[in-house]
Design an enzyme around this catalytic site. Sequence first.
Site, mmCIF file in Angstrom:
data_model
loop_
_atom_site.group_PDB
_atom_site.id
_atom_site.type_symbol
_atom_site.label_atom_id
_atom_site.label_comp_id
_atom_site.label_asym_id
_atom_site.label_seq_id
_atom_site.Cartn_x
_atom_site.Cartn_y
_atom_site.Cartn_z
ATOM 1 N N ARG A 49 0.921 -0.946 -0.144
ATOM 2 C CA ARG A 49 0.037 -0.485 0.068
ATOM 3 C C ARG A 49 1.166 1.292 0.235
ATOM 4 O O ARG A 49 1.911 1.113 0.445
ATOM 5 C CB ARG A 49 -0.860 -0.026 1.613
ATOM 6 C CG ARG A 49 -0.301 -0.895 2.449
ATOM 7 C CD ARG A 49 -0.632 0.436 3.478
ATOM 8 N NE ARG A 49 -1.036 2.072 3.677
ATOM 9 C CZ ARG A 49 0.417 2.197 4.071
ATOM 10 N NH1 ARG A 49 1.911 2.320 4.046
ATOM 11 N NH2 ARG A 49 0.490 4.217 4.098
ATOM 12 N N ALA A 51 0.809 5.682 -1.804
ATOM 13 C CA ALA A 51 0.799 5.922 -3.276
ATOM 14 C C ALA A 51 2.127 5.124 -4.109
ATOM 15 O O ALA A 51 2.103 4.286 -4.986
ATOM 16 C CB ALA A 51 0.320 7.733 -3.443
ATOM 17 N N ARG A 86 -6.904 0.352 -7.132
ATOM 18 C CA ARG A 86 -7.302 1.272 -6.656
ATOM 19 C C ARG A 86 -7.485 1.850 -7.110
ATOM 20 O O ARG A 86 -6.260 2.775 -7.748
ATOM 21 C CB ARG A 86 -6.361 1.249 -5.313
ATOM 22 C CG ARG A 86 -6.451 0.123 -4.626
ATOM 23 C CD ARG A 86 -5.005 0.288 -2.865
ATOM 24 N NE ARG A 86 -5.830 1.043 -2.131
ATOM 25 C CZ ARG A 86 -5.668 1.848 -1.084
ATOM 26 N NH1 ARG A 86 -4.805 1.204 -0.375
ATOM 27 N NH2 ARG A 86 -6.244 2.224 0.021
ATOM 28 N N GLN A 187 -3.582 2.485 10.053
ATOM 29 C CA GLN A 187 -1.519 2.638 9.239
ATOM 30 C C GLN A 187 -0.854 2.890 10.324
ATOM 31 O O GLN A 187 0.038 2.993 9.964
ATOM 32 C CB GLN A 187 -1.670 3.261 7.985
ATOM 33 C CG GLN A 187 -2.419 2.400 6.656
ATOM 34 C CD GLN A 187 -4.140 2.643 6.446
ATOM 35 O OE1 GLN A 187 -4.439 2.965 6.871
ATOM 36 N NE2 GLN A 187 -4.843 2.337 5.472
ATOM 37 N N ASP A 228 -2.382 10.975 -1.714
ATOM 38 C CA ASP A 228 -2.089 10.373 -2.635
ATOM 39 C C ASP A 228 -2.505 10.955 -3.934
ATOM 40 O O ASP A 228 -2.606 9.739 -5.511
ATOM 41 C CB ASP A 228 -3.588 9.247 -2.744
ATOM 42 C CG ASP A 228 -3.062 8.583 -1.510
ATOM 43 O OD1 ASP A 228 -2.933 8.574 0.087
ATOM 44 O OD2 ASP A 228 -2.941 7.374 -2.097
ATOM 45 N N LYS A 239 -5.557 9.597 3.050
ATOM 46 C CA LYS A 239 -5.799 9.077 3.946
ATOM 47 C C LYS A 239 -7.347 9.531 4.826
ATOM 48 O O LYS A 239 -6.781 10.531 4.896
ATOM 49 C CB LYS A 239 -5.246 8.283 5.275
ATOM 50 C CG LYS A 239 -5.789 7.105 5.736
ATOM 51 C CD LYS A 239 -6.471 6.319 5.609
ATOM 52 C CE LYS A 239 -6.018 5.334 4.474
ATOM 53 N NZ LYS A 239 -6.853 4.592 3.148
HETATM 54 O O1 MRU Z 1 -4.537 3.377 1.620
HETATM 55 P P1 MRU Z 1 -3.377 3.474 2.225
HETATM 56 O O2 MRU Z 1 -3.286 2.698 2.912
HETATM 57 O O3 MRU Z 1 -2.459 2.573 0.615
HETATM 58 O O4 MRU Z 1 -3.141 5.433 1.939
HETATM 59 C C1 MRU Z 1 -2.109 5.719 1.748
HETATM 60 C C2 MRU Z 1 -2.042 6.878 2.347
HETATM 61 O O5 MRU Z 1 -2.650 7.661 2.089
HETATM 62 C C3 MRU Z 1 -0.682 8.290 2.502
HETATM 63 O O6 MRU Z 1 -0.624 8.649 3.234
HETATM 64 C C4 MRU Z 1 -0.092 8.349 0.789
HETATM 65 O O7 MRU Z 1 -0.254 6.623 0.032
HETATM 66 C C5 MRU Z 1 0.876 8.863 1.031
HETATM 67 S S1 MRU Z 1 2.574 7.376 1.206
HETATM 68 C C6 MRU Z 1 3.677 8.202 0.275
#
Ligand code: MRU
Length: 335
Positions: A49, A51, A86, A187, A228, A239
Amino acid sequence: MNHPTSIAIEFENQNLQILDQQLLPHKETWLKIETVKDMILAIKALKVRGAPLIGVAAACALAQSALKGTSQTALLSEADELAEARPTAVNLMICVERMRKAILDRLNPQELYKVAIEIFIEDINLCEKISNNGNPFIKDGDNILTHCNAGALATAGIGTALGVIKRAHESGKKIHVYVDETRPLLQGGRLTAWEMEKAKIPYTLISDNMAGHLMSLGKINKAITGADRIAVNGDFANKIGTYSVAVLCKHHNIPFYVAAPYTTVDPQTPNGKLIPIEQRHESEVKGYGEAQWAPSKANVYNPSFDVTPAELVSAWILDKKAYTKSDIEKGVFKC
Ligand code: MRU
């Protein structure tokens, strides 16, 4: 060819593995990926997971498939399926598009492998640059709030928001991090806390609804998150809960920073209202694993991301430089 290393993904020839993030922090288990279908399931289940990392992981899965002899037509349809795994993180689409172009150019499997490794190495380098560009924003004695996980588990490198925090710590600044637990999939509580321990950075875990109280007590003086997808006008998706953090920061006059690589900027999306928001399964809100706390028939709404408007952002820390509001207004994210 130099083989890059990461704490979240390994790829060498046909051997592709991811650290199963669903099992962290209590189990560090590597999961073998044999097919593009395996990778799609892992991305959907958030075993891999963040981005930037899902973009790298998708590129590696396509290269592995090419090395295993998949035809050009089949590779192109696998690319389509991966891009749809996603919807919010644009890095996934951007990395798949790079692979799709290479497939259409009829590159041979070894050449496609090289493109995936380039994407992997590029992400490591982008994280380094973001961390260096963000370091001057962090001061000795800062108490920094972060949300979700934007660290080494979300990228191929040191991380974005957590990269900035780690670089500040490495450079000797005495900092302390408040880690938002980040409901519903935790997370922050599971992954960011794990990374803070590995990096030996002092931190305190809080539940998401505590940040306002801590700000009112003067215990938080800075916030930084990842993204993201960043729209051309500087609005960005991250998130769910990030928007609330930014609003709280505005109210308490606390700077709020976003850190991301250029691969998170979407020149096709003019503003945040147009960013697609992933809706996830109701089971994620009703309970976690064995623990089920809500009535089984409870009506649930579970958007995985929210959009923070540009007006709430103090600076956009990217790999090239840290951008101000006036940079954004001049249209730096248009291409
Ligand atoms: O659903 P996730 O855990 O993939 O969401 C991740 C996030 O929202 C992170 O903050 C974002 O991807 C930035 S990662 C460098």
